[in-house]
Write a protein that holds these residues in place. Structure first.
Motif, short mmCIF file in Angstrom:
data_model
loop_
_atom_site.label_atom_id
_atom_site.label_comp_id
_atom_site.label_asym_id
_atom_site.label_seq_id
_atom_site.Cartn_x
_atom_site.Cartn_y
_atom_site.Cartn_z
N ILE A 52 26.28 23.81 -57.64
CA ILE A 52 26.27 23.02 -58.63
C ILE A 52 27.49 22.84 -58.73
CG2 ILE A 52 25.54 23.07 -60.90
CD1 ILE A 52 23.29 24.98 -60.09
N ALA A 53 28.29 23.57 -59.56
CA ALA A 53 30.20 22.80 -59.96
C ALA A 53 30.42 22.08 -58.64
CB ALA A 53 31.32 24.35 -59.79
N THR A 54 30.19 22.17 -57.36
CA THR A 54 31.09 21.05 -56.75
C THR A 54 30.44 19.41 -57.10
OG1 THR A 54 31.01 22.67 -54.41
CG2 THR A 54 31.13 20.10 -53.86
N TRP A 55 28.86 19.40 -57.17
CA TRP A 55 28.13 18.94 -57.49
C TRP A 55 28.62 17.58 -58.97
CZ3 TRP A 55 25.32 14.37 -55.30
CH2 TRP A 55 24.73 14.14 -56.26
N GLN A 56 29.21 18.66 -60.07
CA GLN A 56 29.81 18.33 -61.23
C GLN A 56 30.64 17.96 -60.99
OE1 GLN A 56 27.54 18.14 -63.95
NE2 GLN A 56 25.60 18.58 -63.17
N ALA A 57 31.75 17.95 -60.61
CA ALA A 57 33.14 17.60 -59.64
C ALA A 57 33.64 16.12 -59.14
CB ALA A 57 33.86 18.39 -58.78
N ARG A 58 32.19 15.49 -58.40
CA ARG A 58 32.04 14.84 -57.95
C ARG A 58 32.12 13.74 -59.44
NH1 ARG A 58 30.37 13.11 -52.81
NH2 ARG A 58 29.34 11.51 -54.04
N THR A 59 32.88 12.13 -58.44
CA THR A 59 33.00 11.66 -59.69
C THR A 59 32.19 10.19 -59.61
OG1 THR A 59 34.29 10.34 -57.86
CG2 THR A 59 35.26 11.49 -60.02
N ASP A 60 31.22 10.52 -58.69
CA ASP A 60 30.23 9.83 -57.88
C ASP A 60 29.19 10.49 -57.68
OD1 ASP A 60 28.57 7.26 -56.32
OD2 ASP A 60 29.63 7.39 -54.72
N ARG A 61 28.16 9.75 -58.01
CA ARG A 61 26.95 10.54 -58.28
C ARG A 61 25.71 9.54 -58.71
NH1 ARG A 61 27.46 15.09 -63.20
NH2 ARG A 61 29.16 13.35 -63.81
N ALA A 62 25.59 8.64 -58.33
CA ALA A 62 25.34 7.97 -58.45
C ALA A 62 24.86 6.92 -57.84
CB ALA A 62 25.47 6.68 -59.61
N SER A 63 25.15 6.29 -56.41
CA SER A 63 25.29 5.57 -55.34
C SER A 63 24.48 6.40 -54.14
CB SER A 63 26.61 5.48 -54.34
OG SER A 63 26.94 6.78 -53.82
N TRP A 64 24.21 5.17 -53.18
CA TRP A 64 23.36 6.04 -52.08
C TRP A 64 24.11 7.11 -51.48
CZ3 TRP A 64 23.77 6.26 -46.78
CH2 TRP A 64 22.37 6.44 -46.28
N ASN A 65 25.53 7.12 -51.29
CA ASN A 65 26.26 7.86 -50.38
C ASN A 65 26.10 9.49 -50.97
OD1 ASN A 65 26.94 6.69 -47.94
ND2 ASN A 65 28.33 5.81 -49.40
N ALA A 66 26.22 9.51 -52.84
CA ALA A 66 25.97 10.24 -52.98
C ALA A 66 24.28 11.34 -53.20
CB ALA A 66 26.29 9.93 -55.04
N GLU A 67 23.37 10.57 -52.93
CA GLU A 67 22.53 11.10 -53.45
C GLU A 67 22.27 11.75 -51.33
OE1 GLU A 67 18.10 12.04 -52.75
OE2 GLU A 67 19.85 11.40 -54.88
N GLN A 68 22.42 10.31 -50.78
CA GLN A 68 22.78 12.15 -49.38
C GLN A 68 23.21 12.82 -49.21
OE1 GLN A 68 20.38 10.66 -47.01
NE2 GLN A 68 19.98 8.87 -48.73
N ILE A 69 24.05 13.18 -50.52
CA ILE A 69 25.08 14.86 -50.13
C ILE A 69 24.32 15.67 -50.63
CG2 ILE A 69 27.53 15.06 -51.53
CD1 ILE A 69 28.34 12.50 -50.29
N ARG A 70 23.52 14.98 -51.71
CA ARG A 70 22.96 15.64 -52.90
C ARG A 70 22.13 16.46 -51.99
NH1 ARG A 70 18.07 14.87 -55.54
NH2 ARG A 70 17.83 16.16 -56.88
N GLN A 71 20.61 15.11 -51.23
CA GLN A 71 20.35 15.90 -50.49
C GLN A 71 20.67 16.76 -49.42
OE1 GLN A 71 16.81 15.59 -50.54
NE2 GLN A 71 17.19 14.54 -52.25
N ALA A 72 21.56 17.16 -48.76
CA ALA A 72 22.21 17.81 -47.82
C ALA A 72 22.46 19.10 -49.07
CB ALA A 72 23.60 16.96 -47.29
N MET A 73 23.08 18.59 -49.82
CA MET A 73 23.32 20.28 -50.20
C MET A 73 22.07 21.01 -50.55
SD MET A 73 26.53 18.83 -53.38
CE MET A 73 27.47 18.98 -52.93
#
Length: 174
Positions: A52-73
């Motif tokens: 959760i801390a790693t996700w919150q530290a990301r600046t990009d949380r809206a793009s398709w790439n961010a969604e893929q990273i979220r799903q991987a986490m």
């Protein structure tokens, strides 16, 4: 302490050699279950906070790439939660099968006694009957206890995944 070992030895002799295999299987199954319970109550919480801390530290949380990273986490957390669940479920399924094997070996002993004595000598058949029933009982007790624990672990893994998905919020573009 010596009486405990003597009682255990007598119980094992009454149930036959299959009872030792069932005991080893149940012991292994519960070691894995306890390891999962300890992980869920300690290691998982720390890993979840880190994700959760790693996700919150990301600046990009809206793009398709961010969604893929979220799903991987989420997938990594889910895999860690479900790590040995298939093995536990296989051991749960194996318990009654080993109990059935004990039933068969006990009944073979009963038939051997019947063939040797030429009839229905109940006293001589009692050992075979106990070797047929005790492993069945032990296998069923092991399976039932494992089913409850396995179900709880599976439900907890699913709930924790859902909570993590809710915690890793995507920002709207726009």
């Amino acid at each position: 302490m010596l009486e405990l070992f003597e009682s255990l030895r007598d119980f094992t002799e009454t149930g036959g050699i299959v009872l030792l295999f069932i005991g080893g299987l149940i012991f292994t199954m519960w070691l894995l279950i306890l390891e999962r319970i300890i992980y869920v109550n300690s290691g998982h919480r720390q890993f979840k906070k880190h994700v959760i801390a790693t996700w919150q530290a990301r600046t990009d949380r809206a793009s398709w790439n961010a969604e893929q990273i979220r799903q991987a986490m989420v997938s990594r957390v889910s895999l860690k939660l479900k790590y040995s669940l298939p093995i536990i479920q296989a051991l749960v399924a194996l318990c009654p099968l080993l109990g059935l094997m004990g039933t068969v070996t006990g009944m073979i002993q009963v038939f051997d006694v019947m063939a040797l004595s030429g009839g229905g000598n109940a006293r001589s058949m009692a050992a075979g009957v106990s070797k047929a029933t005790i492993p069945t009982m032990a296998g069923m007790v092991g399976a039932l206890s494992g089913v409850f624990a396995s179900t709880w672990l599976t439900r907890t893994a699913k709930t924790e995944r859902t909570h993590l998905e809710d915690a890793l919020i995507m920002q709207r573009q726009g």
